[in-house]
Design a protein around this motif. Structure first.
Motif, PDB file in Angstrom:
ATOM      1  N   GLY A  51       0.814  -1.205   0.000  1.00  0.00           N
ATOM      2  CA  GLY A  51       0.000   0.000   0.000  1.00  0.00           C
ATOM      3  C   GLY A  51       0.844   1.251   0.000  1.00  0.00           C
ATOM      4  N   SER A  52       0.240   2.335   0.433  1.00  0.00           N
ATOM      5  CA  SER A  52       0.903   3.632   0.439  1.00  0.00           C
ATOM      6  C   SER A  52       1.803   3.749   1.664  1.00  0.00           C
ATOM      7  N   ILE A  53       3.057   3.347   1.500  1.00  0.00           N
ATOM      8  CA  ILE A  53       4.005   3.304   2.612  1.00  0.00           C
ATOM      9  C   ILE A  53       5.179   4.207   2.312  1.00  0.00           C
ATOM     10  N   PHE A  54       5.445   5.171   3.208  1.00  0.00           N
ATOM     11  CA  PHE A  54       6.620   6.008   3.062  1.00  0.00           C
ATOM     12  C   PHE A  54       7.810   5.407   3.805  1.00  0.00           C
ATOM     13  N   SER A  55       7.541   4.910   5.011  1.00  0.00           N
ATOM     14  CA  SER A  55       8.627   4.376   5.830  1.00  0.00           C
ATOM     15  C   SER A  55       8.070   3.399   6.847  1.00  0.00           C
ATOM     16  N   ILE A  56       8.851   2.361   7.147  1.00  0.00           N
ATOM     17  CA  ILE A  56       8.492   1.381   8.172  1.00  0.00           C
ATOM     18  C   ILE A  56       9.526   1.435   9.282  1.00  0.00           C
ATOM     19  N   ASN A  57       9.066   1.556  10.501  1.00  0.00           N
ATOM     20  CA  ASN A  57       9.964   1.558  11.655  1.00  0.00           C
ATOM     21  C   ASN A  57      10.024   0.136  12.211  1.00  0.00           C
ATOM     22  N   ALA A  58       9.654  -0.060  13.443  1.00  0.00           N
ATOM     23  CA  ALA A  58       9.708  -1.407  14.010  1.00  0.00           C
ATOM     24  C   ALA A  58       8.644  -2.308  13.394  1.00  0.00           C
ATOM     25  N   MET A  59       8.971  -3.590  13.329  1.00  0.00           N
ATOM     26  CA  MET A  59       8.021  -4.617  12.895  1.00  0.00           C
ATOM     27  C   MET A  59       8.044  -5.731  13.928  1.00  0.00           C
ATOM     28  N   GLY A  60       6.973  -6.510  13.966  1.00  0.00           N
ATOM     29  CA  GLY A  60       6.979  -7.558  14.976  1.00  0.00           C
ATOM     30  C   GLY A  60       5.844  -8.542  14.837  1.00  0.00           C
ATOM     31  N   TRP A  61       5.879  -9.469  15.761  1.00  0.00           N
ATOM     32  CA  TRP A  61       4.855 -10.524  15.818  1.00  0.00           C
ATOM     33  C   TRP A  61       4.278 -10.592  17.229  1.00  0.00           C
ATOM     34  N   TYR A  62       2.969 -10.748  17.283  1.00  0.00           N
ATOM     35  CA  TYR A  62       2.243 -10.939  18.522  1.00  0.00           C
ATOM     36  C   TYR A  62       1.392 -12.187  18.357  1.00  0.00           C
ATOM     37  N   ARG A  63       0.918 -12.730  19.447  1.00  0.00           N
ATOM     38  CA  ARG A  63       0.047 -13.909  19.358  1.00  0.00           C
ATOM     39  C   ARG A  63      -1.043 -13.838  20.419  1.00  0.00           C
ATOM     40  N   GLN A  64      -2.135 -14.524  20.095  1.00  0.00           N
ATOM     41  CA  GLN A  64      -3.258 -14.574  21.019  1.00  0.00           C
ATOM     42  C   GLN A  64      -3.819 -15.980  21.041  1.00  0.00           C
TER      43      GLN A  64
ATOM     44  N   LYS B   2       4.780   4.972   8.459  1.00  0.00           N
ATOM     45  CA  LYS B   2       4.438   6.330   8.044  1.00  0.00           C
ATOM     46  C   LYS B   2       3.948   6.253   6.610  1.00  0.00           C
ATOM     47  N   VAL B   3       2.841   6.903   6.322  1.00  0.00           N
ATOM     48  CA  VAL B   3       2.314   6.851   4.956  1.00  0.00           C
ATOM     49  C   VAL B   3       2.776   8.039   4.124  1.00  0.00           C
ATOM     50  N   THR B   4       3.211   9.104   4.760  1.00  0.00           N
ATOM     51  CA  THR B   4       3.791  10.243   4.055  1.00  0.00           C
ATOM     52  C   THR B   4       4.958  10.778   4.875  1.00  0.00           C
ATOM     53  N   TYR B   5       5.739  11.663   4.293  1.00  0.00           N
ATOM     54  CA  TYR B   5       6.867  12.280   4.999  1.00  0.00           C
ATOM     55  C   TYR B   5       6.379  13.029   6.232  1.00  0.00           C
ATOM     56  N   TRP B   6       5.179  13.655   6.121  1.00  0.00           N
ATOM     57  CA  TRP B   6       4.707  14.532   7.179  1.00  0.00           C
ATOM     58  C   TRP B   6       3.912  13.799   8.260  1.00  0.00           C
ATOM     59  N   SER B   7       3.534  12.570   8.008  1.00  0.00           N
ATOM     60  CA  SER B   7       2.688  11.880   8.968  1.00  0.00           C
ATOM     61  C   SER B   7       3.529  11.276  10.083  1.00  0.00           C
ATOM     62  N   SER B   8       2.854  10.849  11.146  1.00  0.00           N
ATOM     63  CA  SER B   8       3.507  10.152  12.242  1.00  0.00           C
ATOM     64  C   SER B   8       3.451   8.643  12.003  1.00  0.00           C
ATOM     65  N   TYR B   9       4.326   7.949  12.700  1.00  0.00           N
ATOM     66  CA  TYR B   9       4.245   6.484  12.630  1.00  0.00           C
ATOM     67  C   TYR B   9       2.984   6.013  13.344  1.00  0.00           C
ATOM     68  N   ARG B  10       2.364   5.026  12.725  1.00  0.00           N
ATOM     69  CA  ARG B  10       1.129   4.461  13.264  1.00  0.00           C
ATOM     70  C   ARG B  10       1.225   2.962  13.213  1.00  0.00           C
ATOM     71  N   ALA B  11       0.654   2.285  14.198  1.00  0.00           N
ATOM     72  CA  ALA B  11       0.696   0.823  14.234  1.00  0.00           C
ATOM     73  C   ALA B  11      -0.380   0.226  13.343  1.00  0.00           C
TER      74      ALA B  11
END
Length: 121
Positions: A26-39, A100-109
């Motif tokens: 999708g529309s991705i500018f940058s990816i910071n941390a990535m991870g795995w969770y389980r339930q 982050k989806v744009t340069y100006w946006s914040s990182y979102r989970a």
């Protein structure tokens, strides 16, 4: 629109191995941390492993020495290699990424839809 799609979940016997994959698109500018969770059924979602943008991993105590995590930034993917699986590893595994989806946006989970891992004894 950002999507995370997991794959690789399966039914495996105790002591076996599985490799989970997660692809971000999708529309991705940058990816910071990535991870795995389980339930697991009747339990809260818990952290399994994370990896920073610099490649530093972090693991839950319950999986240390058995699981490894890696990422391929060019492909926007994160992987979870699970070895010496135990019945208590049975759960739905979710991919997570801070994006982050744009340069100006914040990182979102963002979260994937989950993939089922079942370990039989």
């Amino acid at each position: 629109q950002v999507r995370l799609v997991e794959s690789g979940g399966d039914l495996v016997q105790a002591g076996g191995s599985l490799r989970l994959s997660c692809a971000a698109s999708g529309s991705i500018f940058s990816i910071n941390a990535m991870g795995w969770y389980r339930q697991a059924p009747g339990k809260q979602r818990e952290l399994v492993a994370t990896i920073t943008s610099g490649g530093k991993p972090n693991f839950a105590d319950s999986v240390k020495g058995r699981f490894s995590i890696s990422r391929d930034d060019a492909k926007k993917m994160v992987y979870l290699q699970m070895n010496s699986l135990k019945p208590e590893d049975t759960a739905v595994y979710y991919c997570n990424a801070d994006i982050k989806v744009t340069y100006w946006s914040s990182y979102r989970a963002y979260w994937g839809q989950g993939t089922q891992v079942t370990v039989s004894s």
